[in-house]
Design an enzyme around this catalytic site. Sequence first.
Site, PDB file in Angstrom:
ATOM      1  N   ASP A   1       0.664  -1.243   0.002  1.00  0.00           N
ATOM      2  CA  ASP A   1       0.052   0.064   0.124  1.00  0.00           C
ATOM      3  C   ASP A   1       0.857   1.370   0.000  1.00  0.00           C
ATOM      4  O   ASP A   1       0.682   2.246   0.929  1.00  0.00           O
ATOM      5  CB  ASP A   1      -0.982  -0.083   1.196  1.00  0.00           C
TER       6      ASP A   1
ATOM      7  N   HIS B   1     -10.292   7.098   2.153  1.00  0.00           N
ATOM      8  CA  HIS B   1      -9.180   6.963   1.775  1.00  0.00           C
ATOM      9  C   HIS B   1      -9.422   5.908   0.392  1.00  0.00           C
ATOM     10  O   HIS B   1      -9.903   5.013   0.594  1.00  0.00           O
ATOM     11  CB  HIS B   1      -8.277   6.669   2.663  1.00  0.00           C
TER      12      HIS B   1
ATOM     13  N   LYS C   1      -7.116  -4.655  -2.915  1.00  0.00           N
ATOM     14  CA  LYS C   1      -8.024  -5.327  -1.774  1.00  0.00           C
ATOM     15  C   LYS C   1      -8.863  -4.411  -1.038  1.00  0.00           C
ATOM     16  O   LYS C   1      -8.512  -3.020  -1.423  1.00  0.00           O
ATOM     17  CB  LYS C   1      -6.925  -6.119  -0.923  1.00  0.00           C
TER      18      LYS C   1
ATOM     19  N   CYS D   1      -1.894  -3.023   7.683  1.00  0.00           N
ATOM     20  CA  CYS D   1      -1.761  -3.860   6.601  1.00  0.00           C
ATOM     21  C   CYS D   1      -0.380  -4.519   6.437  1.00  0.00           C
ATOM     22  O   CYS D   1      -0.360  -5.777   6.067  1.00  0.00           O
ATOM     23  CB  CYS D   1      -1.882  -3.184   5.271  1.00  0.00           C
TER      24      CYS D   1
END
Length: 198
Positions: A9, A82, A107, A152
């Site tokens: 990410d 976001h 995801k 994450c």
Amino acid sequence: MSHALIVIDLQNDFCPGGALAVPGGDEIVAGINARMADARAVVLTQDWHPAGHSSFASQHDGRAPLETIEMPYGAQVLWPDHCVQGSIGAAFHPDLQIDRAELILRKGFRAGIDSYSAFFENDQRTPTGLEGYLRTRGITSLDFVGLALDFCVAWSARDAARLGIEARVLTDLCRGIDHEGSVAQALADMRAAGVTLD
Ligand code: VGL
Ligand code: ZN
């Protein structure tokens, strides 16, 4: 045994100026690019929410970001809006050398459930497909870098270890949100799960 680097990410919304900025999130880009250049295989993940995602505080009357609510699948921290699909915030940091990536895994695209981990959504059951991809490519060992260390990255590394994939987190190439001690907790949880912290 084959090895891959997985970059979690590294998107504009998690960098300074973004909607869910992780302190120092942009500082790790150059180091990650250098690692990617040497890696045998590179996988990127991309947080990818529809507008109005159920993890957004804006969807829950009277709730603010960083509050925790109970969802049908368990506890869920609420976030500012976001990484909305197709937005600039959801795009990778402009300096990240994404051409090296062989897979970009998205995801968090189901409106009713979040997905911190690259392997399972937050019910810890619904697979993203990454396990099958790695197994069919013979990849049995992963180095994790990226954002955010305490969400994450940690959830992904713990799931990898649980699946029997060798998991190492390169902590210098991660940054955390650190909400109510979440970085220390994540480090302890990863260690307990058998993740190597470097
Ligand atoms: C993340 C919170 C919400 C992450 C994604 O990438 O760590 N954190 N969505
Ligand atoms: Zn998200």
